[in-house]
Design a protein around this motif. Sequence first.
Motif, PDB file in Angstrom:
ATOM      1  N   GLN A  15      26.871  78.202   3.386  1.00  0.00           N
ATOM      2  CA  GLN A  15      26.257  77.334   2.378  1.00  0.00           C
ATOM      3  C   GLN A  15      25.719  78.162   1.216  1.00  0.00           C
ATOM      4  O   GLN A  15      25.881  77.791   0.052  1.00  0.00           O
ATOM      5  N   ALA A  16      25.097  79.285   1.523  1.00  0.00           N
ATOM      6  CA  ALA A  16      24.589  80.166   0.462  1.00  0.00           C
ATOM      7  C   ALA A  16      25.741  80.722  -0.373  1.00  0.00           C
ATOM      8  O   ALA A  16      25.627  80.823  -1.600  1.00  0.00           O
ATOM      9  N   ALA A  17      26.851  81.063   0.276  1.00  0.00           N
ATOM     10  CA  ALA A  17      28.017  81.584  -0.450  1.00  0.00           C
ATOM     11  C   ALA A  17      28.600  80.516  -1.378  1.00  0.00           C
ATOM     12  O   ALA A  17      28.952  80.810  -2.526  1.00  0.00           O
ATOM     13  N   VAL A  18      28.694  79.284  -0.887  1.00  0.00           N
ATOM     14  CA  VAL A  18      29.203  78.191  -1.727  1.00  0.00           C
ATOM     15  C   VAL A  18      28.272  77.983  -2.923  1.00  0.00           C
ATOM     16  O   VAL A  18      28.731  77.842  -4.064  1.00  0.00           O
ATOM     17  N   ASN A  19      26.968  77.985  -2.680  1.00  0.00           N
ATOM     18  CA  ASN A  19      26.004  77.810  -3.784  1.00  0.00           C
ATOM     19  C   ASN A  19      26.097  78.950  -4.795  1.00  0.00           C
ATOM     20  O   ASN A  19      26.045  78.713  -6.000  1.00  0.00           O
ATOM     21  N   ALA A  20      26.245  80.172  -4.318  1.00  0.00           N
ATOM     22  CA  ALA A  20      26.362  81.320  -5.221  1.00  0.00           C
ATOM     23  C   ALA A  20      27.647  81.240  -6.038  1.00  0.00           C
ATOM     24  O   ALA A  20      27.647  81.531  -7.241  1.00  0.00           O
ATOM     25  N   TYR A  21      28.742  80.854  -5.401  1.00  0.00           N
ATOM     26  CA  TYR A  21      30.017  80.695  -6.123  1.00  0.00           C
ATOM     27  C   TYR A  21      29.865  79.630  -7.202  1.00  0.00           C
ATOM     28  O   TYR A  21      30.273  79.816  -8.348  1.00  0.00           O
ATOM     29  N   GLN A  22      29.237  78.513  -6.818  1.00  0.00           N
ATOM     30  CA  GLN A  22      29.044  77.419  -7.764  1.00  0.00           C
ATOM     31  C   GLN A  22      28.134  77.838  -8.922  1.00  0.00           C
ATOM     32  O   GLN A  22      28.386  77.492 -10.075  1.00  0.00           O
ATOM     33  N   ASP A  23      27.091  78.594  -8.627  1.00  0.00           N
ATOM     34  CA  ASP A  23      26.207  79.084  -9.693  1.00  0.00           C
ATOM     35  C   ASP A  23      26.939  80.017 -10.645  1.00  0.00           C
ATOM     36  O   ASP A  23      26.749  79.950 -11.853  1.00  0.00           O
TER      37      ASP A  23
ATOM     38  N   GLY B  29      42.171  75.001  -7.439  1.00  0.00           N
ATOM     39  CA  GLY B  29      41.905  73.670  -6.919  1.00  0.00           C
ATOM     40  C   GLY B  29      42.147  72.632  -7.988  1.00  0.00           C
ATOM     41  O   GLY B  29      42.584  72.945  -9.099  1.00  0.00           O
ATOM     42  N   ASN B  30      41.831  71.367  -7.672  1.00  0.00           N
ATOM     43  CA  ASN B  30      42.066  70.296  -8.643  1.00  0.00           C
ATOM     44  C   ASN B  30      40.805  69.885  -9.406  1.00  0.00           C
ATOM     45  O   ASN B  30      40.864  69.033 -10.269  1.00  0.00           O
ATOM     46  N   GLY B  31      39.657  70.471  -9.086  1.00  0.00           N
ATOM     47  CA  GLY B  31      38.439  70.229  -9.849  1.00  0.00           C
ATOM     48  C   GLY B  31      37.824  68.857  -9.690  1.00  0.00           C
ATOM     49  O   GLY B  31      37.025  68.453 -10.537  1.00  0.00           O
ATOM     50  N   ASP B  32      38.123  68.156  -8.613  1.00  0.00           N
ATOM     51  CA  ASP B  32      37.573  66.808  -8.437  1.00  0.00           C
ATOM     52  C   ASP B  32      36.214  66.775  -7.737  1.00  0.00           C
ATOM     53  O   ASP B  32      35.676  65.714  -7.477  1.00  0.00           O
ATOM     54  N   GLY B  33      35.657  67.958  -7.410  1.00  0.00           N
ATOM     55  CA  GLY B  33      34.354  68.018  -6.771  1.00  0.00           C
ATOM     56  C   GLY B  33      34.399  67.880  -5.264  1.00  0.00           C
ATOM     57  O   GLY B  33      33.358  67.888  -4.608  1.00  0.00           O
ATOM     58  N   GLN B  34      35.580  67.729  -4.714  1.00  0.00           N
ATOM     59  CA  GLN B  34      35.746  67.608  -3.275  1.00  0.00           C
ATOM     60  C   GLN B  34      36.562  68.802  -2.769  1.00  0.00           C
ATOM     61  O   GLN B  34      37.648  69.072  -3.276  1.00  0.00           O
TER      62      GLN B  34
ATOM     63  N   ARG C 159      30.478  77.750 -11.864  1.00  0.00           N
ATOM     64  CA  ARG C 159      30.333  76.322 -12.175  1.00  0.00           C
ATOM     65  C   ARG C 159      31.474  75.492 -11.569  1.00  0.00           C
ATOM     66  O   ARG C 159      31.973  74.546 -12.177  1.00  0.00           O
ATOM     67  N   ALA C 160      31.860  75.876 -10.345  1.00  0.00           N
ATOM     68  CA  ALA C 160      32.917  75.165  -9.618  1.00  0.00           C
ATOM     69  C   ALA C 160      32.736  75.442  -8.135  1.00  0.00           C
ATOM     70  O   ALA C 160      32.068  76.410  -7.750  1.00  0.00           O
ATOM     71  N   LEU C 161      33.309  74.608  -7.312  1.00  0.00           N
ATOM     72  CA  LEU C 161      33.266  74.814  -5.873  1.00  0.00           C
ATOM     73  C   LEU C 161      34.435  75.687  -5.425  1.00  0.00           C
ATOM     74  O   LEU C 161      35.544  75.543  -5.951  1.00  0.00           O
ATOM     75  N   PRO C 162      34.220  76.572  -4.468  1.00  0.00           N
ATOM     76  CA  PRO C 162      35.335  77.373  -3.968  1.00  0.00           C
ATOM     77  C   PRO C 162      36.392  76.463  -3.348  1.00  0.00           C
ATOM     78  O   PRO C 162      36.073  75.472  -2.714  1.00  0.00           O
ATOM     79  N   GLY C 163      37.626  76.792  -3.586  1.00  0.00           N
ATOM     80  CA  GLY C 163      38.723  75.950  -3.127  1.00  0.00           C
ATOM     81  C   GLY C 163      39.069  74.901  -4.158  1.00  0.00           C
ATOM     82  O   GLY C 163      40.230  74.687  -4.478  1.00  0.00           O
ATOM     83  N   ASP C 164      38.075  74.251  -4.732  1.00  0.00           N
ATOM     84  CA  ASP C 164      38.266  73.184  -5.717  1.00  0.00           C
ATOM     85  C   ASP C 164      38.306  73.714  -7.152  1.00  0.00           C
ATOM     86  O   ASP C 164      38.626  72.980  -8.078  1.00  0.00           O
ATOM     87  N   ASP C 165      38.025  74.976  -7.357  1.00  0.00           N
ATOM     88  CA  ASP C 165      37.925  75.619  -8.675  1.00  0.00           C
ATOM     89  C   ASP C 165      39.270  75.592  -9.410  1.00  0.00           C
ATOM     90  O   ASP C 165      40.250  76.186  -8.954  1.00  0.00           O
ATOM     91  N   ILE C 166      39.304  74.911 -10.569  1.00  0.00           N
ATOM     92  CA  ILE C 166      40.563  74.820 -11.329  1.00  0.00           C
ATOM     93  C   ILE C 166      40.897  76.127 -12.057  1.00  0.00           C
ATOM     94  O   ILE C 166      42.020  76.298 -12.527  1.00  0.00           O
ATOM     95  N   GLN C 167      39.937  77.052 -12.117  1.00  0.00           N
ATOM     96  CA  GLN C 167      40.185  78.348 -12.748  1.00  0.00           C
ATOM     97  C   GLN C 167      40.000  79.499 -11.758  1.00  0.00           C
ATOM     98  O   GLN C 167      39.707  80.622 -12.161  1.00  0.00           O
TER      99      GLN C 167
END
Length: 192
Positions: free
Chosen positions: A58-66, A89-94, A69-77
């Motif tokens: 969870q901390a890793a996901v939060n750090a990646y998002q910080d 990823g497709n950037g849909d937030g899921q 500005r995207a979720l790991p796996g879902d990151d369009i860049q």
Amino acid sequence: MSHPRPFLPARRQRGFTLVEIAIVLVIIGLLLGGVLKGQGLIDSAKVKNVIQQSNSLQAAVNAYQDKFRALPGDDIQAMQHVPGASGNGNGDGQITEYQLAPQHLALGGFITGAFNGSSDFMTSAQGGAVYVYNDVVGGRGGNGIRFDNLPDGFSEQIDAKLDDGKFDSGSVRATNPYTNNGSIITRTAVFF
């Protein structure tokens, strides 16, 4: 004439006394108790390890998002953010791109390990698969950390330590009720 037999004392049969048997039973009981207590300590350590893994992910996901500005796996860049990523990823937030999520986290330096983005997965202290994933478990859907094939006692302890201890409410959910009969819970999710 027969000679009288000399008087021989009756042979005394030797056996275990009740005290000796009681002492042996007490020793066996202490040994069994020690073994069972030891197994309980091992199981408790595995549960703590799974909880630590959940918190770390969870901390890793939060750090990646910080950072991105995207979720790991879902990151369009992701291929630009973490060089070497095998896909965006497709950037849909899921986080439905669960195979890319650990690769993005590892290449970004948020977790350790090497993941190819298509067939590798993380494992828990119990040996089952672990996913950063958007899923529906126990009537709740969303992004979270999913642990597969945990003993129901482990799932219940995780739920009790992180949430409300009920398999179908709160932020920790399981696919089946907790029975403590040694059955396996196919999916346990810690939603974030």
